[in-house]
Design an enzyme around this catalytic site. Structure first.
Site, PDB file in Angstrom:
ATOM      1  N   CYS A 210       6.913 -34.591  29.663  1.00  0.00           N
ATOM      2  CA  CYS A 210       7.239 -34.431  28.463  1.00  0.00           C
ATOM      3  C   CYS A 210       7.342 -32.901  28.133  1.00  0.00           C
ATOM      4  O   CYS A 210       7.354 -32.299  28.198  1.00  0.00           O
ATOM      5  CB  CYS A 210       5.877 -34.796  27.851  1.00  0.00           C
ATOM      6  SG  CYS A 210       5.396 -34.379  26.337  1.00  0.00           S
TER       7      CYS A 210
ATOM      8  N   TYR B 138      13.618 -38.663  18.520  1.00  0.00           N
ATOM      9  CA  TYR B 138      11.724 -39.599  18.727  1.00  0.00           C
ATOM     10  C   TYR B 138      12.597 -40.901  17.603  1.00  0.00           C
ATOM     11  O   TYR B 138      12.384 -41.903  17.693  1.00  0.00           O
ATOM     12  CB  TYR B 138      10.725 -39.363  19.361  1.00  0.00           C
ATOM     13  CG  TYR B 138      10.338 -38.432  20.013  1.00  0.00           C
ATOM     14  CD1 TYR B 138      10.498 -39.443  21.565  1.00  0.00           C
ATOM     15  CD2 TYR B 138      10.146 -36.876  20.095  1.00  0.00           C
ATOM     16  CE1 TYR B 138      10.223 -38.969  22.407  1.00  0.00           C
ATOM     17  CE2 TYR B 138      10.211 -36.805  21.221  1.00  0.00           C
ATOM     18  CZ  TYR B 138       9.931 -37.620  23.203  1.00  0.00           C
ATOM     19  OH  TYR B 138       9.623 -37.098  24.086  1.00  0.00           O
TER      20      TYR B 138
END
Length: 362
Positions: free
Chosen positions: A83, A214
């Site tokens: 992440c 994203y």
């Protein structure tokens, strides 16, 4: 998977409209086997993406004003090395020398719909918290809260309760509130005279790059994808120009701004270029950004926190909505990250008046 954010600053206040995304920049998953609409990880790329505000925004401060005082050994930082948002905390912890004061739990990069799991540890339990899934710490704090289970997260070890999943504030507080526990020679990652400029630079990078990849990767319409992708590369071009004659983004030392950009750049060619279709060009095809990213990667505290295997397996195997086969790409070859970068010629002092962190323990 990851709570992926790609929104303007005030979007953080909006409720999640995408797949189980929690927190404006974290990797998350649902605790009920699916997100609030029953889609789970397969929803990535199938529903409009929007990140919600971090639900647990308590702060750990020197004066303990939120009820959580800075205290060595009391808290545990939970991350996934996959992440980018959690990786910011990993870099900050290393640079500031907080390893002994703030213990670390590393989750399996392949989460399931019950949340991040501790299957990398013996018996499938975190050895300090004694839990199998991160959602257990969330439940200890608040049952059935409206959101996903995200990293980075800081858990209070004595009570087993989540303290915060506010990824933006966590690293700022590590830099400014945990100073009594910093190592000798720790750098000032958020110097007060430069904070306004740092904040401005970080805001644009967050909106268009950190979160922009994203927005592009989870787009459900062509126009939505094209807008996000253009934003990503427009901002990268601006940043590249900024870095032509300066070694770091703000001032002549590493700051929070460099950490936040690095964690996206180090993933760019490995996953964002192909998996998220941010493919106008590779990071390695921009001479300035590629050299800048290698400079940071080779700086103690940056590259030694990176795990390309975790990164690639997480993105390709968890985002079944956009990669239904779960096949993990072989490339690119990570060897290029250790090639000479030549950025020393621009001057700068990586750690300011301080020193590098100690080597990673074997």
């Amino acid at each position: 998977m990851t709570s992926t954010d790609g929104t303007a600053p005030d979007d953080d206040a909006d409720s999640t409209q995408g797949p189980s995304t929690q927190g404006p920049g974290t990797h998350s998953s649902s605790t009920q086997g699916s997100d609030e609409s029953g889609y789970g990880n397969a929803a990535y790329g199938r529903r409009k993406f929007k990140r919600s505000k971090s639900h647990f925004a308590d702060r750990i401060t020197a004066d303990g004003r939120d009820g959580w005082p800075v205290e060595a050994g009391r808290y545990r930082l939970v991350v996934s090395r996959a992440c980018p948002w959690a990786s910011r905390a990993l870099v900050s912890r290393r640079l500031l020398g907080l390893e002994d004061a703030l213990s670390l739990a590393v989750a399996d990069p392949i989460q399931d719909d019950r949340s991040w799991r501790f299957t990398l540890d013996p018996g499938g339990r975190d050895p300090v918290l004694g839990i199998r899934y991160l959602h257990e710490a969330y439940d200890a704090r608040e049952r059935d809260y409206p959101g996903g289970v995200s990293v980075p997260a800081i858990v209070d070890v004595p009570s087993g309760k989540l303290v915060t999943n506010d990824f933006k504030q966590i690293t700022l507080d590590l830099a400014t509130e945990w100073t009594a526990l910093h190592r000798p020679g720790a750098p000032d990652l958020y110097p007060e005279p430069l904070r306004e400029e740092i904040d401005t630079v970080m805001e644009g990078i967050y909106r268009d790059v950190n979160n922009g990849v994203y927005r592009a990767g989870f787009a459900t319409e062509q126009s939505e994808y094209e807008e996000a992708c253009r934003d990503v590369f427009r901002r990268l071009e601006e940043v590249s120009q900024r870095l032509v004659d300066r070694r770091y983004l703000v001032g002549d030392t590493i700051t929070e701004a460099d950490i936040r950009l690095f964690t996206t750049l180090v993933r760019f060619d490995a996953v964002y270029h192909g998996h998220f279709k941010c493919n106008r060009y590779k990071l390695s095809e921009d001479p300035v950004l590629w050299a800048y990213a290698r400079d940071l990667f080779q700086t103690p505290g940056f590259g030694d926190t990176v795990d390309f295997d975790h990164i690639k397996r997480h993105y390709y195997q968890v985002h079944t909505g956009i990669n239904p086969t779960g096949i993990v790409a072989l490339g690119p070859d990570p060897a290029g990250w250790t090639a000479p970068h030549g950025r020393e010629a621009l001057g700068g002092r990586p750690f300011g008046a301080g020193t590098p962190p100690k080597p990673v323990a074997p």
